[in-house]
Motif scaffolding. Structure first.
Motif, PDB file in Angstrom:
ATOM      1  N   PHE A 152      53.751  67.235  15.302  1.00  0.00           N
ATOM      2  CA  PHE A 152      52.633  66.567  14.622  1.00  0.00           C
ATOM      3  C   PHE A 152      52.966  65.099  14.347  1.00  0.00           C
ATOM      4  CE2 PHE A 152      50.691  65.462  10.466  1.00  0.00           C
ATOM      5  CZ  PHE A 152      49.354  65.568  10.799  1.00  0.00           C
ATOM      6  N   VAL A 153      54.166  64.849  13.810  1.00  0.00           N
ATOM      7  CA  VAL A 153      54.576  63.480  13.493  1.00  0.00           C
ATOM      8  C   VAL A 153      54.732  62.654  14.762  1.00  0.00           C
ATOM      9  CG1 VAL A 153      56.434  62.076  12.514  1.00  0.00           C
ATOM     10  CG2 VAL A 153      55.668  64.125  11.315  1.00  0.00           C
ATOM     11  N   SER A 154      55.274  63.259  15.811  1.00  0.00           N
ATOM     12  CA  SER A 154      55.466  62.516  17.064  1.00  0.00           C
ATOM     13  C   SER A 154      54.130  62.051  17.648  1.00  0.00           C
ATOM     14  CB  SER A 154      56.215  63.377  18.074  1.00  0.00           C
ATOM     15  OG  SER A 154      55.421  64.469  18.503  1.00  0.00           O
TER      16      SER A 154
ATOM     17  N   LEU B 273      51.389  61.396  15.792  1.00  0.00           N
ATOM     18  CA  LEU B 273      50.868  60.362  14.897  1.00  0.00           C
ATOM     19  C   LEU B 273      51.526  59.007  15.146  1.00  0.00           C
ATOM     20  CD1 LEU B 273      50.471  62.133  11.422  1.00  0.00           C
ATOM     21  CD2 LEU B 273      48.764  61.760  13.203  1.00  0.00           C
ATOM     22  N   VAL B 274      52.827  59.015  15.466  1.00  0.00           N
ATOM     23  CA  VAL B 274      53.536  57.749  15.681  1.00  0.00           C
ATOM     24  C   VAL B 274      53.437  57.281  17.124  1.00  0.00           C
ATOM     25  CG1 VAL B 274      55.115  58.204  13.788  1.00  0.00           C
ATOM     26  CG2 VAL B 274      55.757  58.894  16.107  1.00  0.00           C
ATOM     27  N   GLY B 275      52.784  58.083  17.984  1.00  0.00           N
ATOM     28  CA  GLY B 275      52.559  57.657  19.359  1.00  0.00           C
ATOM     29  C   GLY B 275      53.695  57.923  20.311  1.00  0.00           C
ATOM     30  N   HIS B 276      54.612  58.831  19.977  1.00  0.00           N
ATOM     31  CA  HIS B 276      55.723  59.177  20.865  1.00  0.00           C
ATOM     32  C   HIS B 276      55.583  60.635  21.302  1.00  0.00           C
ATOM     33  CE1 HIS B 276      58.062  55.472  20.557  1.00  0.00           C
ATOM     34  NE2 HIS B 276      57.700  55.438  19.279  1.00  0.00           N
ATOM     35  N   ILE B 277      54.627  60.876  22.182  1.00  0.00           N
ATOM     36  CA  ILE B 277      54.357  62.245  22.628  1.00  0.00           C
ATOM     37  C   ILE B 277      55.515  62.791  23.451  1.00  0.00           C
ATOM     38  CG2 ILE B 277      52.680  63.693  23.860  1.00  0.00           C
ATOM     39  CD1 ILE B 277      50.586  61.618  23.334  1.00  0.00           C
ATOM     40  N   ASP B 278      56.320  61.905  24.044  1.00  0.00           N
ATOM     41  CA  ASP B 278      57.440  62.353  24.862  1.00  0.00           C
ATOM     42  C   ASP B 278      58.451  63.170  24.054  1.00  0.00           C
ATOM     43  OD1 ASP B 278      57.587  59.748  23.669  1.00  0.00           O
ATOM     44  OD2 ASP B 278      59.609  59.564  24.488  1.00  0.00           O
ATOM     45  N   ILE B 279      58.450  63.010  22.729  1.00  0.00           N
ATOM     46  CA  ILE B 279      59.368  63.787  21.892  1.00  0.00           C
ATOM     47  C   ILE B 279      59.072  65.281  21.999  1.00  0.00           C
ATOM     48  CG2 ILE B 279      60.112  64.187  19.504  1.00  0.00           C
ATOM     49  CD1 ILE B 279      59.584  61.284  18.918  1.00  0.00           C
TER      50      ILE B 279
ATOM     51  N   GLY C 258      58.242  67.018  24.630  1.00  0.00           N
ATOM     52  CA  GLY C 258      58.967  67.567  25.770  1.00  0.00           C
ATOM     53  C   GLY C 258      60.425  67.821  25.435  1.00  0.00           C
ATOM     54  N   PHE C 259      61.027  66.905  24.702  1.00  0.00           N
ATOM     55  CA  PHE C 259      62.423  67.088  24.275  1.00  0.00           C
ATOM     56  C   PHE C 259      62.555  68.302  23.364  1.00  0.00           C
ATOM     57  CE2 PHE C 259      65.539  66.324  20.873  1.00  0.00           C
ATOM     58  CZ  PHE C 259      66.711  66.291  21.629  1.00  0.00           C
ATOM     59  N   LEU C 260      61.606  68.478  22.432  1.00  0.00           N
ATOM     60  CA  LEU C 260      61.662  69.618  21.515  1.00  0.00           C
ATOM     61  C   LEU C 260      61.539  70.944  22.258  1.00  0.00           C
ATOM     62  CD1 LEU C 260      59.399  68.281  18.605  1.00  0.00           C
ATOM     63  CD2 LEU C 260      61.875  68.601  18.551  1.00  0.00           C
ATOM     64  N   ILE C 261      60.612  70.994  23.227  1.00  0.00           N
ATOM     65  CA  ILE C 261      60.436  72.231  24.001  1.00  0.00           C
ATOM     66  C   ILE C 261      61.695  72.541  24.803  1.00  0.00           C
ATOM     67  CG2 ILE C 261      59.118  73.311  25.855  1.00  0.00           C
ATOM     68  CD1 ILE C 261      56.683  71.738  24.930  1.00  0.00           C
ATOM     69  N   ALA C 262      62.275  71.514  25.436  1.00  0.00           N
ATOM     70  CA  ALA C 262      63.488  71.718  26.229  1.00  0.00           C
ATOM     71  C   ALA C 262      64.652  72.171  25.351  1.00  0.00           C
ATOM     72  CB  ALA C 262      63.853  70.424  26.963  1.00  0.00           C
TER      73      ALA C 262
END
Length: 289
Positions: free
Chosen positions: A229-231, A233-239, A241-245
């Motif tokens: 959710f925070v990622s 809001l701050v515009g870093h959707i790529d985070i 993918g890192f969380l899922i991996a």
């Protein structure tokens, strides 16, 4: 026509100006929905929910608190009667819907012996109950603005900064307990991860182990959805993918049983999917406020 733009609470925006009526509706609905989240999830325990029957005091206390909190977010000098009536409508809807849901739930438990059918009924009852509450909030906000939009708008603009804080609270809390309950009931409905569900035949040690696993799953799920959710809001959707991996590596480093693997996969997809939807909706509303 400026006069018509102010008098119509659902007028579409013209020439790039904000939709004043729709903006007020969104602000009011967010406040009602925040009250709903606080009263229906944050202030209620599982035991309290089980005791919400027409013959018990818990149901009436719950309805009173909902009505009181709804009135607090509505109150403005000069519209006391209208705010009381609108808040009473919301409180009465909780009294009716929750009482009927509890009555039907008791009948389901008495008549349905199949656990799968019972899980299906519980999930459907939860979804219908929440949808009905949201419909009542929409109706209440629409009726209130139809008659009191000018008076309430003056009061609302004095606390303009509060609206974004309410929106952030709604979005972040939706990622926690409401999402946990929805995912849990969904998995039980489709018998996913049934080996992790509690059973009457389990020993005390086994029940304790499953209880710890479920609690850990709730905490992990809430944290990953909040990070997602925070990622957004701050515009870093790529985070995301890192969380899922990262979660995939941690979850599948051991050889899990097939049922547990399905449980993790479906739960993870639902968890991130809900967080993404909540995040984008919150971002969209944030731009409108």
């Amino acid at each position: 026509n400026k006069g018509y733009a102010i008098s119509n609470p659902f007028l579409i925006n013209i020439n790039g100006k904000k939709q004043y009526g729709m903006l007020l509706f969104i602000k009011l609905f967010l406040r009602f929905f925040a009250v709903h989240l606080v009263c229906d999830f944050m202030l209620q325990t599982d035991k309290f929910c089980e005791n919400k029957r027409f013959s018990s005091w818990q149901l009436y206390i719950h309805a009173f608190i909902v009505g009181l909190f709804s009135w607090i977010v509505l109150y403005s000098p000069g519209i006391l009667l209208e705010s009381v009536l609108c808040a009473s409508l919301i409180g009465a809807s909780h009294l009716l819907f929750d009482g009927v849901k509890s009555m039907l739930a008791n009948r389901f438990k008495e008549k349905i012996t199949d656990n799968d059918k019972l899980a299906d009924a519980q999930f459907n009852a939860f979804c219908v109950d929440q949808v009905l509450h949201i419909i009542v909030l929409i109706i209440a906000a629409s009726i209130f603005l139809l008659y009191c939009k000018d008076d309430w708008k003056t009061c609302d603009l004095e606390f303009y900064s509060v609206d974004k804080l309410i929106l952030l609270f709604v979005g972040s809390y939706l990622c926690c307990k409401p999402s946990n309950i929805t995912i849990k009931l969904f998995l039980e409905k489709y018998k996913i991860g049934s080996s992790l569900a509690k059973s009457d035949t389990d020993s005390s040690e086994e029940s304790e182990r499953k209880f710890r696993i479920q609690n850990a799953g709730h905490i992990i799920g809430s944290l990953e959805r909040l990070l997602c959710f925070v990622s957004i809001l701050v515009g870093h959707i790529d985070i995301i993918g890192f969380l899922i991996a990262a979660k995939s590596i941690l979850r599948f480093k051991d050889n899990n049983a097939e049922t547990q693997t399905e449980y993790v996969l479906v739960g993870t997809l639902m968890s991130f999917g809900m967080a993404i939807v909540i995040g984008f909706l919150t971002n969209k509303c944030m731009l409108m406020l």
